[in-house]
Design a protein around this motif. Sequence first.
Motif, PDB file in Angstrom:
ATOM      1  N   ILE A 173       0.839  -1.203   0.000  1.00  0.00           N
ATOM      2  CA  ILE A 173       0.000   0.000   0.000  1.00  0.00           C
ATOM      3  C   ILE A 173       0.871   1.249   0.000  1.00  0.00           C
ATOM      4  O   ILE A 173       0.624   2.201  -0.743  1.00  0.00           O
ATOM      5  CB  ILE A 173      -0.934  -0.006   1.227  1.00  0.00           C
ATOM      6  N   ALA A 174       1.924   1.216   0.823  1.00  0.00           N
ATOM      7  CA  ALA A 174       2.806   2.383   0.900  1.00  0.00           C
ATOM      8  C   ALA A 174       3.416   2.688  -0.460  1.00  0.00           C
ATOM      9  O   ALA A 174       3.470   3.848  -0.890  1.00  0.00           O
ATOM     10  CB  ALA A 174       3.905   2.138   1.935  1.00  0.00           C
ATOM     11  N   LEU A 175       3.849   1.641  -1.166  1.00  0.00           N
ATOM     12  CA  LEU A 175       4.473   1.880  -2.470  1.00  0.00           C
ATOM     13  C   LEU A 175       3.456   2.418  -3.465  1.00  0.00           C
ATOM     14  O   LEU A 175       3.759   3.318  -4.260  1.00  0.00           O
ATOM     15  CB  LEU A 175       5.123   0.591  -2.987  1.00  0.00           C
ATOM     16  N   ILE A 176       2.232   1.858  -3.437  1.00  0.00           N
ATOM     17  CA  ILE A 176       1.202   2.381  -4.346  1.00  0.00           C
ATOM     18  C   ILE A 176       0.966   3.862  -4.090  1.00  0.00           C
ATOM     19  O   ILE A 176       0.845   4.667  -5.019  1.00  0.00           O
ATOM     20  CB  ILE A 176      -0.116   1.616  -4.160  1.00  0.00           C
ATOM     21  N   ILE A 177       0.923   4.232  -2.817  1.00  0.00           N
ATOM     22  CA  ILE A 177       0.705   5.647  -2.501  1.00  0.00           C
ATOM     23  C   ILE A 177       1.839   6.488  -3.058  1.00  0.00           C
ATOM     24  O   ILE A 177       1.612   7.517  -3.695  1.00  0.00           O
ATOM     25  CB  ILE A 177       0.622   5.853  -0.980  1.00  0.00           C
ATOM     26  N   LEU A 178       3.082   6.027  -2.846  1.00  0.00           N
ATOM     27  CA  LEU A 178       4.215   6.808  -3.333  1.00  0.00           C
ATOM     28  C   LEU A 178       4.152   6.961  -4.848  1.00  0.00           C
ATOM     29  O   LEU A 178       4.329   8.060  -5.371  1.00  0.00           O
ATOM     30  CB  LEU A 178       5.538   6.144  -2.918  1.00  0.00           C
ATOM     31  N   ILE A 179       3.869   5.850  -5.540  1.00  0.00           N
ATOM     32  CA  ILE A 179       3.784   5.940  -6.999  1.00  0.00           C
ATOM     33  C   ILE A 179       2.677   6.908  -7.397  1.00  0.00           C
ATOM     34  O   ILE A 179       2.852   7.787  -8.253  1.00  0.00           O
ATOM     35  CB  ILE A 179       3.535   4.543  -7.609  1.00  0.00           C
ATOM     36  N   ALA A 180       1.513   6.763  -6.741  1.00  0.00           N
ATOM     37  CA  ALA A 180       0.391   7.631  -7.089  1.00  0.00           C
ATOM     38  C   ALA A 180       0.749   9.094  -6.848  1.00  0.00           C
ATOM     39  O   ALA A 180       0.469   9.957  -7.679  1.00  0.00           O
ATOM     40  CB  ALA A 180      -0.839   7.240  -6.275  1.00  0.00           C
ATOM     41  N   MET A 181       1.405   9.369  -5.708  1.00  0.00           N
ATOM     42  CA  MET A 181       1.724  10.759  -5.387  1.00  0.00           C
ATOM     43  C   MET A 181       2.766  11.332  -6.349  1.00  0.00           C
ATOM     44  O   MET A 181       2.696  12.485  -6.733  1.00  0.00           O
ATOM     45  CB  MET A 181       2.238  10.864  -3.941  1.00  0.00           C
ATOM     46  N   PHE A 182       3.735  10.487  -6.745  1.00  0.00           N
ATOM     47  CA  PHE A 182       4.771  10.979  -7.662  1.00  0.00           C
ATOM     48  C   PHE A 182       4.187  11.209  -9.057  1.00  0.00           C
ATOM     49  O   PHE A 182       4.538  12.157  -9.739  1.00  0.00           O
ATOM     50  CB  PHE A 182       5.932   9.971  -7.770  1.00  0.00           C
ATOM     51  N   ALA A 184       3.763  20.035  -4.378  1.00  0.00           N
ATOM     52  CA  ALA A 184       2.387  19.561  -4.299  1.00  0.00           C
ATOM     53  C   ALA A 184       1.692  20.135  -3.064  1.00  0.00           C
ATOM     54  O   ALA A 184       2.294  20.839  -2.262  1.00  0.00           O
ATOM     55  CB  ALA A 184       2.384  18.040  -4.266  1.00  0.00           C
ATOM     56  N   SER A 185       0.413  19.807  -2.948  1.00  0.00           N
ATOM     57  CA  SER A 185      -0.373  20.356  -1.841  1.00  0.00           C
ATOM     58  C   SER A 185       0.067  19.739  -0.514  1.00  0.00           C
ATOM     59  O   SER A 185       0.749  18.713  -0.477  1.00  0.00           O
ATOM     60  CB  SER A 185      -1.840  20.045  -2.057  1.00  0.00           C
ATOM     61  N   GLY A 186      -0.338  20.376   0.573  1.00  0.00           N
ATOM     62  CA  GLY A 186       0.001  19.876   1.901  1.00  0.00           C
ATOM     63  C   GLY A 186      -0.460  18.450   2.118  1.00  0.00           C
ATOM     64  O   GLY A 186       0.256  17.638   2.708  1.00  0.00           O
ATOM     65  N   ALA A 187      -1.661  18.119   1.609  1.00  0.00           N
ATOM     66  CA  ALA A 187      -2.197  16.770   1.805  1.00  0.00           C
ATOM     67  C   ALA A 187      -1.310  15.741   1.107  1.00  0.00           C
ATOM     68  O   ALA A 187      -0.987  14.692   1.665  1.00  0.00           O
ATOM     69  CB  ALA A 187      -3.618  16.692   1.273  1.00  0.00           C
ATOM     70  N   THR A 188      -0.884  16.041  -0.131  1.00  0.00           N
ATOM     71  CA  THR A 188      -0.027  15.118  -0.862  1.00  0.00           C
ATOM     72  C   THR A 188       1.281  14.883  -0.112  1.00  0.00           C
ATOM     73  O   THR A 188       1.729  13.751   0.046  1.00  0.00           O
ATOM     74  CB  THR A 188       0.283  15.701  -2.255  1.00  0.00           C
ATOM     75  N   LEU A 189       1.892  15.976   0.362  1.00  0.00           N
ATOM     76  CA  LEU A 189       3.150  15.859   1.091  1.00  0.00           C
ATOM     77  C   LEU A 189       2.980  14.991   2.328  1.00  0.00           C
ATOM     78  O   LEU A 189       3.775  14.095   2.607  1.00  0.00           O
ATOM     79  CB  LEU A 189       3.623  17.248   1.507  1.00  0.00           C
ATOM     80  N   LEU A 190       1.893  15.263   3.050  1.00  0.00           N
ATOM     81  CA  LEU A 190       1.666  14.567   4.304  1.00  0.00           C
ATOM     82  C   LEU A 190       1.478  13.066   4.061  1.00  0.00           C
ATOM     83  O   LEU A 190       2.049  12.230   4.763  1.00  0.00           O
ATOM     84  CB  LEU A 190       0.426  15.179   4.950  1.00  0.00           C
ATOM     85  N   VAL A 191       0.709  12.741   3.039  1.00  0.00           N
ATOM     86  CA  VAL A 191       0.447  11.337   2.763  1.00  0.00           C
ATOM     87  C   VAL A 191       1.716  10.645   2.279  1.00  0.00           C
ATOM     88  O   VAL A 191       1.988   9.499   2.634  1.00  0.00           O
ATOM     89  CB  VAL A 191      -0.681  11.217   1.727  1.00  0.00           C
TER      90      VAL A 191
END
Lengths: 592, 297
Positions: A310-319, B89-96
């Motif tokens: 899950i953590a990796l998916i989040i990182l990929i999604a955020m990047f 990015a937004s604060g929420a993105t950074l935090l997550v």
Amino acid sequence: MITAPPRNIVPALAAAIAFVVLAAGAATVLGPAAERVLTVFFVSLIAVLGIGVYSGNSGVLSFGHLSFMAMGAYATSLLTLPAAVKAATLPKLPDWLASTELGLFPAILVAVVFTAAVALVVGLAIGRLDGSAATIATLGLLIIVHGIIIGWRDVTRGSGTFFGVPRSTTLWVAAAGCIVALIVARLYRDSVSGLRLRASRENAIAAGAIGVNMRRERLIAWVLSATLMALSGALIAHFLGAFSPKKFFFVDTFQLLAMLIVGGMTTVTGAVAGAVTITIVTEVLRRFESGFDIFGVAVPQVFGTTQIGIALIILIAMFRKADGISGLKEWEERLFPAQKVKAVGSRSFAVTDKATLTAEGMTMRFGGLTAVDNVSLTMAPGEIVGLIGPNGSGKTTLLNMLSGVLVPSEGAFALGDQPLNGLPTYKISDLGIARTFQNIRLFPALSVRQNVLVAALSTAGGKDAEDRADAALQRLGIADHAGDDAGTLSYGDQRRVEIARALACQPKVLFLDEPAAGMNREETDALMDTLRGLTRDLGIGILLVDHDLGLINRLCHRILVLNEGHLIAEGTPEAIRKNPAVIEAYLGQSST
Amino acid sequence: MDLFLQQTVNAISLGGTYALLALGLAVVFSIMGLINFAHGELMTIAGYVLMFCGLAGMPFVLSILLAVSASVVAAVLMERIAFRPVRNASGATLLVTSFAVSMVLQVLFQNLISVRSQPVLLPQILSESVRIGGFVIGVNKILAIVATVVMLIFLDWFMKRQKAGIAMRAAAEDFAVARLMGIRANTVIAGAFALSGLLAGVAAVLWVSQRASVDPLMGFMPVLKAFIAAILGGLGSLRGAVAGGFLLGFIEIYLAAFLPPEWQEFRDPIGLALVVAVLLIRPNGLIPAPALKAQKV
């Protein structure tokens, strides 16, 4: 009231219902294991939608929503637990509770009302905080509620497992709950309150200036989202039959937030996409967690495979996609985009009760600096007044005070008989003063029409809002852009949208802060015609700040000149042009 | 009275650790708007380095140096690998993102080291205590208080007198303008992370020296408290972070010491409720950040 047209809402709701029914139907064919996975999925989706109603629309991330889920779970379970079980496991319950034995649905109703009441009180407190401070305060809420549940042993069995809850959440019960949540979340997003809240998410100061009371809208969303969380908690409790406070703490908070954020926080489409993605990944990884053989090689047990997945998916999604898989728009908003603007014809929204703006001794001090010093002015109805002065002379500060963005250190101002001192911006704009901003403040992710519509809905009691919005768009000549996102327009068009948005507030007085900045000569001339039309046809008074003295001279009936916070001259354009104090302020003292 | 003084010493010692952690969070937040959930893992890393150094029989002073350096390096790497791609990015993105980083590290610790708590060998002197006047103070408490004071003085000097520190303060007030003045974004942000790593490393040494053990989730709770301290003080405000850290330390220790036994179970909720009460009176914290006032309309 729903602000989106039926051709968006109807397919959205129909698809939501079809999605749930088809998935549930497929699961019944696949057997009990699939049914269990899907039931949990439905219940999680309700919670994700619940968090999304608040966090997605307001832009304030919340870590505290699982405390409402816990409240829903414990409250319903206490009501549905058979009296005999209660007597054995919770002997110290008060008599009325010990003897109560409700069915799941009445219990959910009671729990939802209870949770909403708690959320109202909590929301009033948290609503005073903003941005990241609010986020951390919700984290505090999670810890506080967790602590109370663990401490309150007589009712909750403390940190131990709460068991014996009737397992009445079947697949179809969860599916029904999920449909309700999908409909509530989608309708709220496009309700008047939801639209106002989204506007405040995009730009809080501008939202205030068009009549949006952000705290009230946030509170509405907060309470509504808490009720969805309570529903989700009730259903998961009656699915599991036994649970402990840990179920409603950090691990699950993170998992649900991951679903929301990976999918896209601001849309219902995103909540569904995120929940589906994370559920599938979790199910796949769970099979690997206890170790497996691949081509005869034994892969040992790896602790926390699902977590790291899950953590990796989040990182990929955020990047890759910081706005989530589905971005900022619902699927059907992409499919059926542009909203046509009705021709409103000759309907114009003239000012009916004209009023004079008076300001007396306005003074603003920032620490030791006096930005505006004892400035008084009056504006008659339908008058165009120019406000000029060198950079830093206090023009914008004066506008900010007169529109309630800044609270003056001294001085009083009123519109007609209505004193405006100390009122918040959203009340001042509702009472008849609308404004634009020097640095454009639109709601970039909303469409042009939504930008203007939310202003019309939030002022003058929201009467004839659609017509007022369309009339304002047409008057400024931007009806063709109605369906575009405001953030994608050219600079000049953005300025026009901002004026249209202010106009939709049906103001008696309009403040324009450098409306012609960035426009070429033709555009400026067109703007002048539009502004003259506003005073001629509608009787709106205009206070205009600009550095384009040609524009000011030709347009204004009267000019005020500020220098270093003082009002140094006032009069007709001819008189101002010859005023030695003005010439000195602009050009410096002549040495001869 | 003795008990009160004793508890006050405990409160200063705990509050000082919170203050260091909150400062680390505030330095990063004030510059890039990131609430770094993975700050706790910096602590955990420093804790594990202390553990391994203890096992290898190194002198304690050297262990401390290595532990703090490890945390600094980890902080800089964290910024380079995880936070640079999402910087604007937004604060929420950074935090997550930071939440995900924290989770990855926790799972790594669990798999590579141990799920269970590991003992840390500490010099005997830390567990001894000295008698000053009428009451007894643990050496580890004295160490914590001294270290906190030294760090705060160092930070004050660094932020006021050093070019890098002044650049950070400028970037915190207005990053865009600071860049126009020739301050390099990458340098300032990396510097802020290094500083936050330093503070987390020192806090970890103090934390471990009170407990003599380290586990994969060690950093989670103290950093959670530090978040609350940072908000209490005023998010992004350095002086506020220190004030919030100490106030939270006092609230916790006094509640633990003086709350009647039947209320002890509700200690955390009551403490947090007090914090919320302070925030309701001062929504921007005890000492609000200057950037809040400077918002231009």
